[in-house]
Scaffold this motif. Structure first.
Motif, PDB file in Angstrom:
ATOM      1  N   THR A   5       0.909  -1.124   0.126  1.00 34.22           N
ATOM      2  CA  THR A   5       0.031  -0.001  -0.011  1.00 34.22           C
ATOM      3  C   THR A   5       0.835   1.124   0.003  1.00 34.22           C
ATOM      4  O   THR A   5       1.537   1.343   0.935  1.00 34.22           O
ATOM      5  CB  THR A   5      -0.821   0.115   1.390  1.00 34.22           C
ATOM      6  N   PHE A   6       1.012   1.845  -1.082  1.00 32.82           N
ATOM      7  CA  PHE A   6       1.795   3.164  -1.254  1.00 32.82           C
ATOM      8  C   PHE A   6       1.235   4.120  -0.807  1.00 32.82           C
ATOM      9  O   PHE A   6      -0.100   4.632  -1.062  1.00 32.82           O
ATOM     10  CB  PHE A   6       2.195   3.404  -2.533  1.00 32.82           C
ATOM     11  N   LEU A   7       1.774   5.176  -0.105  1.00 39.07           N
ATOM     12  CA  LEU A   7       1.151   6.454   0.405  1.00 39.07           C
ATOM     13  C   LEU A   7       2.262   7.402   0.178  1.00 39.07           C
ATOM     14  O   LEU A   7       3.510   7.340   0.128  1.00 39.07           O
ATOM     15  CB  LEU A   7       1.329   6.411   2.171  1.00 39.07           C
ATOM     16  N   ALA A   8       1.800   8.563  -0.876  1.00 37.87           N
ATOM     17  CA  ALA A   8       2.496   9.828  -1.017  1.00 37.87           C
ATOM     18  C   ALA A   8       1.497  10.815  -1.032  1.00 37.87           C
ATOM     19  O   ALA A   8       0.222  10.790  -1.100  1.00 37.87           O
ATOM     20  CB  ALA A   8       3.204   9.512  -2.388  1.00 37.87           C
ATOM     21  N   LEU A   9       2.257  12.289  -0.741  1.00 37.35           N
ATOM     22  CA  LEU A   9       1.427  13.412  -1.421  1.00 37.35           C
ATOM     23  C   LEU A   9       1.195  13.177  -2.889  1.00 37.35           C
ATOM     24  O   LEU A   9       2.094  12.818  -3.701  1.00 37.35           O
ATOM     25  CB  LEU A   9       2.171  14.701  -1.047  1.00 37.35           C
ATOM     26  N   ARG A  10       0.087  14.063  -3.149  1.00 37.43           N
ATOM     27  CA  ARG A  10      -0.250  14.333  -4.466  1.00 37.43           C
ATOM     28  C   ARG A  10      -0.621  15.479  -4.616  1.00 37.43           C
ATOM     29  O   ARG A  10      -1.781  16.001  -4.078  1.00 37.43           O
ATOM     30  CB  ARG A  10      -1.306  13.202  -4.742  1.00 37.43           C
TER      31      ARG A  10
ATOM     32  N   PHE B  58      -4.080   7.414  10.474  1.00 37.44           N
ATOM     33  CA  PHE B  58      -2.756   6.840  10.593  1.00 37.44           C
ATOM     34  C   PHE B  58      -2.412   6.589  12.137  1.00 37.44           C
ATOM     35  O   PHE B  58      -2.405   7.977  12.940  1.00 37.44           O
ATOM     36  CB  PHE B  58      -1.726   7.622  10.022  1.00 37.44           C
ATOM     37  N   HIS B  59      -2.353   5.733  12.701  1.00 30.09           N
ATOM     38  CA  HIS B  59      -2.104   5.550  14.327  1.00 30.09           C
ATOM     39  C   HIS B  59      -1.004   5.211  14.622  1.00 30.09           C
ATOM     40  O   HIS B  59      -0.257   4.042  14.056  1.00 30.09           O
ATOM     41  CB  HIS B  59      -3.239   4.662  14.706  1.00 30.09           C
ATOM     42  N   GLU B  60      -0.230   5.769  15.545  1.00 34.67           N
ATOM     43  CA  GLU B  60       1.005   5.229  16.230  1.00 34.67           C
ATOM     44  C   GLU B  60       1.084   4.664  17.351  1.00 34.67           C
ATOM     45  O   GLU B  60       0.097   4.950  18.232  1.00 34.67           O
ATOM     46  CB  GLU B  60       1.892   6.604  16.424  1.00 34.67           C
ATOM     47  N   GLU B  61       1.603   3.549  17.399  1.00 37.67           N
ATOM     48  CA  GLU B  61       1.576   2.589  18.720  1.00 37.67           C
ATOM     49  C   GLU B  61       2.831   2.325  19.035  1.00 37.67           C
ATOM     50  O   GLU B  61       3.695   2.325  18.338  1.00 37.67           O
ATOM     51  CB  GLU B  61       0.822   1.351  18.281  1.00 37.67           C
ATOM     52  N   GLN B  62       2.833   2.201  20.355  1.00 37.45           N
ATOM     53  CA  GLN B  62       4.199   1.735  21.058  1.00 37.45           C
ATOM     54  C   GLN B  62       4.384   0.217  20.961  1.00 37.45           C
ATOM     55  O   GLN B  62       3.400  -0.280  21.341  1.00 37.45           O
ATOM     56  CB  GLN B  62       4.284   2.374  22.539  1.00 37.45           C
ATOM     57  N   VAL B  63       5.474  -0.145  20.452  1.00 42.66           N
ATOM     58  CA  VAL B  63       5.787  -1.472  20.557  1.00 42.66           C
ATOM     59  C   VAL B  63       6.828  -1.834  21.870  1.00 42.66           C
ATOM     60  O   VAL B  63       7.937  -0.889  21.883  1.00 42.66           O
ATOM     61  CB  VAL B  63       6.247  -2.226  19.444  1.00 42.66           C
TER      62      VAL B  63
ATOM     63  N   GLN C 204      -5.285   2.422   8.784  1.00 41.28           N
ATOM     64  CA  GLN C 204      -6.289   1.542   9.262  1.00 41.28           C
ATOM     65  C   GLN C 204      -5.951   0.235   9.680  1.00 41.28           C
ATOM     66  O   GLN C 204      -6.297  -0.444   8.930  1.00 41.28           O
ATOM     67  CB  GLN C 204      -7.178   1.482   7.918  1.00 41.28           C
ATOM     68  N   GLY C 205      -5.092   0.302  10.524  1.00 42.77           N
ATOM     69  CA  GLY C 205      -4.617  -1.035  11.296  1.00 42.77           C
ATOM     70  C   GLY C 205      -3.539  -2.041  10.370  1.00 42.77           C
ATOM     71  O   GLY C 205      -3.095  -2.922  10.929  1.00 42.77           O
ATOM     72  N   LYS C 206      -3.316  -1.574   9.183  1.00 39.94           N
ATOM     73  CA  LYS C 206      -2.060  -2.250   8.473  1.00 39.94           C
ATOM     74  C   LYS C 206      -0.904  -1.368   8.169  1.00 39.94           C
ATOM     75  O   LYS C 206      -0.805  -0.198   8.244  1.00 39.94           O
ATOM     76  CB  LYS C 206      -2.811  -2.527   7.182  1.00 39.94           C
ATOM     77  N   SER C 207       0.202  -2.175   7.442  1.00 37.27           N
ATOM     78  CA  SER C 207       1.381  -1.602   7.113  1.00 37.27           C
ATOM     79  C   SER C 207       1.265  -0.903   5.774  1.00 37.27           C
ATOM     80  O   SER C 207       0.308  -1.344   5.056  1.00 37.27           O
ATOM     81  CB  SER C 207       2.278  -2.622   7.106  1.00 37.27           C
TER      82      SER C 207
ATOM     83  N   ASP D 114       6.709  -6.799   7.810  1.00 36.98           N
ATOM     84  CA  ASP D 114       5.785  -7.693   7.076  1.00 36.98           C
ATOM     85  C   ASP D 114       6.552  -8.240   5.853  1.00 36.98           C
ATOM     86  O   ASP D 114       6.355  -9.319   5.425  1.00 36.98           O
ATOM     87  CB  ASP D 114       4.519  -6.637   6.581  1.00 36.98           C
ATOM     88  N   ASP D 115       7.454  -7.356   5.113  1.00 34.66           N
ATOM     89  CA  ASP D 115       8.255  -8.000   4.051  1.00 34.66           C
ATOM     90  C   ASP D 115       9.204  -9.181   4.482  1.00 34.66           C
ATOM     91  O   ASP D 115       9.299 -10.233   3.942  1.00 34.66           O
ATOM     92  CB  ASP D 115       9.363  -6.964   3.625  1.00 34.66           C
TER      93      ASP D 115
END
Lengths: 168, 441
Positions: free
Chosen positions: B215-220, B249-254, B265-268, B387-388
């Motif tokens: 899932t690619f994310l970029a500005l457009r 987009f949610h940041e979580e501590q691991v 939305q919960g995914k990478s 994930d990769d």
């Protein structure tokens, strides 16, 4: 050509202070450079090199003598000043943890950048590296007292011994 | 115990060579199955979020420039745009172009460093950029001269070569003359030729890692290849305003990392050159498109290793764009516009060399920072890298642990994550043998 450009072309000695001014004693290299600004002239240029090791390769061009200053972490007494000459001391330099290569995120540490410059035969004729043993790398501007004292001593030493100028 | 024997294999890379910052990877394999992949990253922006509190807004550009030695411009750009949104500042076109030119300089410097010194050595079996320099000094010199072209842009616009000091809220403290910019033209033309050669060179590398469903994310931005402006889009039909970033987009501590993991939305997802190119290739300059067509490669790239090609395309584009901006530049009457500081909240995202860099600031009446939030690209890509590796590892387990670790390290490095370390230190434990075997390299 602007006046700044001319100064750059004529510069024979370049002094670069390395480190992060917001990370405690890691600021010391930058602070020494800032104090030495008073001695800048057509033949002496002073730079704040910051965190990026590889940018040194660009900054060290067009000078005969390069003087580098950085915080070092080698378990010596805080404030201890060490002086290295290059390329003779490259191996020793590589064994130390340099402030500018440990306190922030950047790819190329100081020792690697200098080794690369030596490999590519782009080191200036004279290169001197001063290290000041740090006490702490942490948030805030404040230098530890030992490092602060060493900063003043090193500044005078560079003016008198490296630049051959009278110290004001 | 017969029948209940578990073969647990733990592969640890405590510090990864040629990766920005500091990081470590732990992989646990049990009975031939990958149990866990943990990428640990230690990143500086968290410290700076706290450090910025109570500081005056005018200090922000200089402070954020110290977060990263490689991408100070990116931090400055996200910061000033977020703050200018609070203060209702409209940046005139000439200043906007200069900021874009400054960003071109940073993309060139950062990308060329990764192409020549960090990733290319992997394709030739060199242990480091230094080793490649020993074997191919002229090649590395070409890379360094190319990098320097970016450095010269930053020096001229930023006031000095590292941690630019001239960027301020409202514009710049000083701007170059047309003649000063034209003075760089010859070197930029040389660099553009070198960038063409670089793109052809890296396009011929062997890309052997498996394809991923990114899932690619970029500005457009409708008008240009994205740097300072635009909304957020993905290749899966999402269109978001930057102001909605934290809703999705949610940041979580691991527990195993000081860096926060950011999920969409919960995914990478993936941000950075691969994503930018996949989502914005139509905005590249005609010349860049022409040269890219010559490579015979097709988009989108679905292999992390092809980041080196994406970076090379962007270096060529940045040089072409820089030449275009310089040609059309007319020095503005004033280097900045007036700013009326007031209380409020502002967000901005810009395209750092490594991807979307999000900032949110809350400013008090007196112009001090009440709260700063910084989401760097590396924390966004961290989950995707894991994930990769989860996908790749089953195909690597037949190799020796040393080879497996080496391939993982190379894969992580291909992302250009900001988790570097100068030392190569590989630690490896294999627990399935009667006596444990420890190898440290």
């Amino acid at each position: 050509m602007t006046r700044e450009d001319m100064t750059e072309t004529m510069a024979k000695v370049k002094i670069i202070g390395l480190g992060n001014p917001f990370m405690g004693d890691d600021a010391v290299g930058v602070l020494v450079a800032r104090q030495l600004h008073a001695y800048a002239s057509a033949g002496i240029s002073i730079l704040e090199g910051g965190l990026s090791g590889l940018s040194l390769l660009h900054d060290m061009e067009e000078t005969d003598t390069l003087i580098l200053i950085d915080a070092v972490h080698s378990h010596a007494k805080a404030g201890t000043i060490v002086r290295f000459t290059l390329p003779q001391d490259l191996e020793k330099i590589g064994k130390l943890a340099w402030g500018a290569s440990t306190s922030s995120s950047h790819a190329f540490g100081l020792a690697e950048a200098l080794t690369l410059a030596h490999t590519l035969e782009v080191l200036p004729a004279q290169v001197v590296l001063f290290g000041i043993e740090l006490e702490h790398i942490q948030s805030g501007h404040v230098l530890s007292p030992e490092v602060s004292q060493a900063m003043n001593n090193l500044m005078k030493r560079i003016v008198v011994e490296e630049l051959g100028l009278p110290h004001a | 115990m017969p029948g209940n024997q578990s073969n647990t294999r733990t592969i640890k890379i405590d510090m990864m060579a040629r990766v920005e910052g500091e990081g470590a990877l732990n992989v646990t394999v049990k009975d031939g199955q990958v149990q866990d992949v943990q990428l640990r990253i230690f990143e500086p922006p968290r410290f700076f979020e706290a450090f910025l509190q109570g500081r005056h807004v005018n200090e922000v550009p200089d402070i954020v420039a110290r977060i990263c030695g490689i991408c100070p411009v990116a931090y400055q750009m996200s910061a000033v745009h977020a703050l200018e949104r609070i203060f209702g500042v409209e940046i005139p076109p000439a200043i906007r172009d200069l900021r874009r030119l400054l960003y071109c300089g940073e993309w060139i410097e950062s990308h060329v460093l990764h192409i020549y010194m960090l990733q290319a050595p992997d394709f030739f079996g060199f242990a480091s950029g230094l080793d490649m320099a020993r074997a191919h000094p002229d090649l590395v010199k070409q890379g360094l001269r190319l990098k320097k072209a970016g450095n010269q842009l930053i020096t001229l616009l930023g006031g000095r070569s590292v941690h630019p000091v001239s960027v301020k809220i409202g514009g710049f403290s000083q701007v170059p003359t047309k003649d000063q910019l034209l003075g760089l033209k010859d070197e930029l033309l040389w660099a553009r030729d070198a960038a063409v050669k670089t793109l052809h060179w890296v396009s011929g590398f062997a890309f052997e890692d498996p394809e991923q469903d990114y899932t690619f994310l970029a500005l457009r931005d409708p008008a240009e290849y994205p740097m300072n402006t635009g909304s957020l889009i993905t290749n899966k039909d999402h269109h978001l305003n930057v102001s909605e970033f934290e809703d999705h987009f949610h940041e979580e501590q691991v527990p195993y990392s000081t860096a926060l993991h950011c999920t969409f939305q919960g995914k990478s997802y993936l941000t950075g050159p691969l994503a930018r190119l996949a989502l914005n290739h139509d905005q590249l300059s005609p010349f860049t498109k022409e040269i890219f067509t010559e490579t015979g490669l097709s988009l989108p790239f679905k292999r992390a290793s092809m980041g080196i090609v994406a970076r090379s395309v962007e270096v060529l584009y940045a040089l072409d764009e820089a030449l275009c901006i310089i040609e059309e530049y007319e020095q503005p009457a004033s280097p900045s516009v007036p700013v009326n500081i007031r209380a409020g909240t502002g967000v901005a995202a810009t395209e750092a060399p490594r991807g979307v860099l999000y900032h949110r600031f809350h400013v008090n009446e007196d112009g001090t920072i009440q709260l700063a939030k910084i989401v760097p690209p590396t924390s966004q890509n961290q989950r995707r890298i894991e994930d990769d590796l989860r996908n790749m590892l089953p195909g690597l387990l037949h190799l020796s642990d040393e080879e497996t670790a080496s391939k993982c390290e190379r894969h992580i490095r291909s992302y250009d994550p900001c988790i570097s370390c100068a030392t190569h230190f590989l630690k490896f434990t294999k627990e399935e043998l009667p006596t444990s075997l420890n190898i440290e390299l």
